[in-house]
Motif scaffolding. Structure first.
Motif, PDB file in Angstrom:
ATOM      1  N   SER A 190      -5.757 -39.091 -64.664  1.00 40.78           N
ATOM      2  CA  SER A 190      -6.748 -38.879 -63.605  1.00 40.78           C
ATOM      3  C   SER A 190      -8.146 -39.105 -64.188  1.00 40.78           C
ATOM      4  N   SER A 197      -4.529 -45.650 -57.846  1.00 40.06           N
ATOM      5  CA  SER A 197      -4.905 -45.180 -56.516  1.00 40.06           C
ATOM      6  C   SER A 197      -6.321 -44.611 -56.514  1.00 40.06           C
ATOM      7  N   VAL A 238      -9.198 -42.364 -54.843  1.00 42.03           N
ATOM      8  CA  VAL A 238      -9.069 -41.142 -54.035  1.00 42.03           C
ATOM      9  C   VAL A 238     -10.451 -40.586 -53.699  1.00 42.03           C
ATOM     10  N   ASN A 287     -11.910 -37.176 -51.252  1.00 45.08           N
ATOM     11  CA  ASN A 287     -11.371 -36.013 -50.546  1.00 45.08           C
ATOM     12  C   ASN A 287     -12.486 -35.132 -50.022  1.00 45.08           C
ATOM     13  N   TYR A 346      -7.424 -36.473 -47.824  1.00 43.55           N
ATOM     14  CA  TYR A 346      -7.541 -37.437 -48.922  1.00 43.55           C
ATOM     15  C   TYR A 346      -7.581 -38.844 -48.342  1.00 43.55           C
ATOM     16  N   THR A 354      -7.103 -42.642 -49.361  1.00 44.78           N
ATOM     17  CA  THR A 354      -6.483 -43.348 -50.476  1.00 44.78           C
ATOM     18  C   THR A 354      -5.649 -44.513 -49.945  1.00 44.78           C
ATOM     19  N   ASP A 403      -0.473 -46.504 -53.071  1.00 46.82           N
ATOM     20  CA  ASP A 403      -0.202 -46.224 -54.486  1.00 46.82           C
ATOM     21  C   ASP A 403      -0.277 -44.725 -54.795  1.00 46.82           C
ATOM     22  N   TYR A 404      -0.970 -44.000 -53.933  1.00 44.18           N
ATOM     23  CA  TYR A 404      -1.088 -42.551 -54.124  1.00 44.18           C
ATOM     24  C   TYR A 404       0.290 -41.882 -54.138  1.00 44.18           C
ATOM     25  N   LYS A 460       1.945 -39.876 -57.349  1.00 47.37           N
ATOM     26  CA  LYS A 460       2.307 -38.468 -57.178  1.00 47.37           C
ATOM     27  C   LYS A 460       3.812 -38.236 -57.047  1.00 47.37           C
ATOM     28  N   VAL A 472      -3.360 -37.185 -45.557  1.00 46.42           N
ATOM     29  CA  VAL A 472      -3.693 -38.425 -46.250  1.00 46.42           C
ATOM     30  C   VAL A 472      -4.052 -39.488 -45.218  1.00 46.42           C
ATOM     31  N   MET A 491      -6.590 -42.228 -59.688  1.00 51.48           N
ATOM     32  CA  MET A 491      -5.340 -41.707 -60.232  1.00 51.48           C
ATOM     33  C   MET A 491      -4.449 -42.873 -60.638  1.00 51.48           C
TER      34      MET A 491
END
Length: 403
Positions: free
Chosen positions: A61, A100, A102, A104, A121, A123, A126-127, A131, A204, A224
């Motif tokens: 991250s 990804s 991000v 938020n 979020y 994004t 790929d998030y 995750k 998301v 990320m």
């Protein structure tokens, strides 16, 4: 000779059953405590590792600012990232499975008469790879939805329960601030992760929609990354560091105005901490083994005094000192090993019950069981030697005169 000594030891123990039980109680408690503490510690370490692993697979991250080393906000301020930074990572860094961007923000989500404060979020797909997130129902964003920033969203299980209850959320519209957003997916529940964070409490959205309607800018608060299996996260981390120092024009000798967190480092740190605490608790529990050993020595000294006449008769009719020594030493070892066996059974039972109550993994540790059993035998030898030697060194005439 050894077998005869063992039989005599069992007879002596059987003659005073209650005293023998009370004698080995310290050994039982010591062995059970050591085994329970260590095995529960192993289970806790495994639980912490699994818990943090829920946050992502081989995840890095990247955040702006220096890494915080004090209270929140102590990391300093720095320029946020943009999509060009993300593209540079994809283009120039090898060994990456997914990257990804991000953004938020906290927001109030509304459906019908229900409203719930959660985190949104912005994004891309790929998030979900980074995750390790599976879908309970629905789908990911389409390419056209990502490019146009369409008002669609994917929600977590907590948001679903708070807004929809038992109703299927797919295809319905919820309100975020002043605009409507269509729910197209529901994420599979992950539950609470490290530090008590509810991972299912999220919504998301496509990044472009988030930037246009919520943040009002093109900034990205974090990036990320999921590193490919078999690739060193440390090497990828170093490559990203060099790339970002160049892109952010950081001079040689100046500190980075960004920081990279490696989930593996966090796992290793917490695992080593729990292992250290396990060792300390095991060491404290082992002290009760020494206390149990002292109890054995005390009772064996009493036994030698009570059986002085018996010892004198044996010596008078030709028993050797080493035979008398062996008899009392074997009796001491048998007592401590009986305590060790009972302690092992009790320790495993306690561990099994506690792991069920607190829902942590039960990890059978053969090594600590063997160590605890051998240690109990050593305690029997160590603390039983002095009473046995006292019995062996008795003068037969004085022993026969003893009343």
């Amino acid at each position: 000779m050894l077998w005869n000594a063992f039989i005599l030891a069992l007879r002596a123990i059987r003659r005073n059953v209650m005293r023998s039980i009370l004698t080995i109680l310290g050994i039982v408690i010591g062995v059970a405590s050591v085994i329970a503490m260590v095995m529960l510690g192993d289970g806790t370490t495994a639980y912490v590792t699994q818990d943090i692993s829920k946050l992502g697979s081989n995840m890095l991250s990247i955040s702006p600012g220096q890494e915080p080393k004090g209270p929140p906000g102590s990391g300093g301020k720095a320029a946020l990232f943009d999509l060009d930074d993300v593209e540079a990572i994809k283009r120039e860094i090898t060994g990456i499975k997914a990257t990804s961007p991000v953004g938020n923000t906290s927001i109030n989500a509304v459906f019908g008469n229900e409203n719930y404060s959660t985190t949104v979020y912005g994004t891309d797909n790929d998030y979900f790879i980074v995750k390790d997130w599976e879908f309970e129902s629905g789908r990911q964003f389409s390419q056209s939805e990502l490019q146009s920033g369409k008002s669609v969203c994917i929600i977590g299980e907590t948001v679903k329960e708070e807004l929809f209850g038992a109703q299927d959320p797919i295809g319905t519209n919820i309100r975020l601030e002043k605009f409507s957003c269509k729910v197209i997916g529901l994420l599979h529940s992950k539950g609470a992760a490290a530090f008590g964070m509810d991972q299912d409490d999220l919504i998301v959205t496509p990044l472009k929609m988030f930037q246009r309607r919520l943040s009002g800018n093109r900034d990205i608060s974090s990036i990320m990354i999921s590193v490919s299996d078999g690739v060193s996260t440390q090497q990828v981390q170093e490559d990203i560091k060099l790339l970002f120092r160049e892109r952010r024009h950081i001079k040689e000798g100046d500190e980075d105005d960004f920081h990279i967190r490696d989930m593996k480092d966090i796992i290793d740190t917490l695992s080593s901490t729990t292992k250290m605490l396990t060792m300390l608790l095991g060491a404290v529990a082992a002290i009760s083994l020494l206390v149990g050993g002292i109890g054995i020595m005390n009772i064996m000294l009493v036994s030698v005094t009570e059986r002085t006449r018996e010892i004198g008769i044996r010596l008078a009719i030709g028993a050797l000192e080493r035979e008398v020594l062996l008899q009392f030493l074997v009796e001491s070892v048998v007592l401590s090993m009986l305590g060790g066996i009972i302690g092992i059974i009790l320790g495993i039972s306690i561990t099994a019950v506690v792991t069920q109550i607190f829902n942590i993994p039960f990890i059978f540790n053969e090594g600590i069981i063997l160590i605890a059993f051998l240690f109990s035998a050593i305690v029997g030898i160590g603390f039983g030697y002095f009473p046995a030697r006292k019995a062996a060194k008795m003068n037969p005439i004085d022993a026969l005169r003893h009343e």
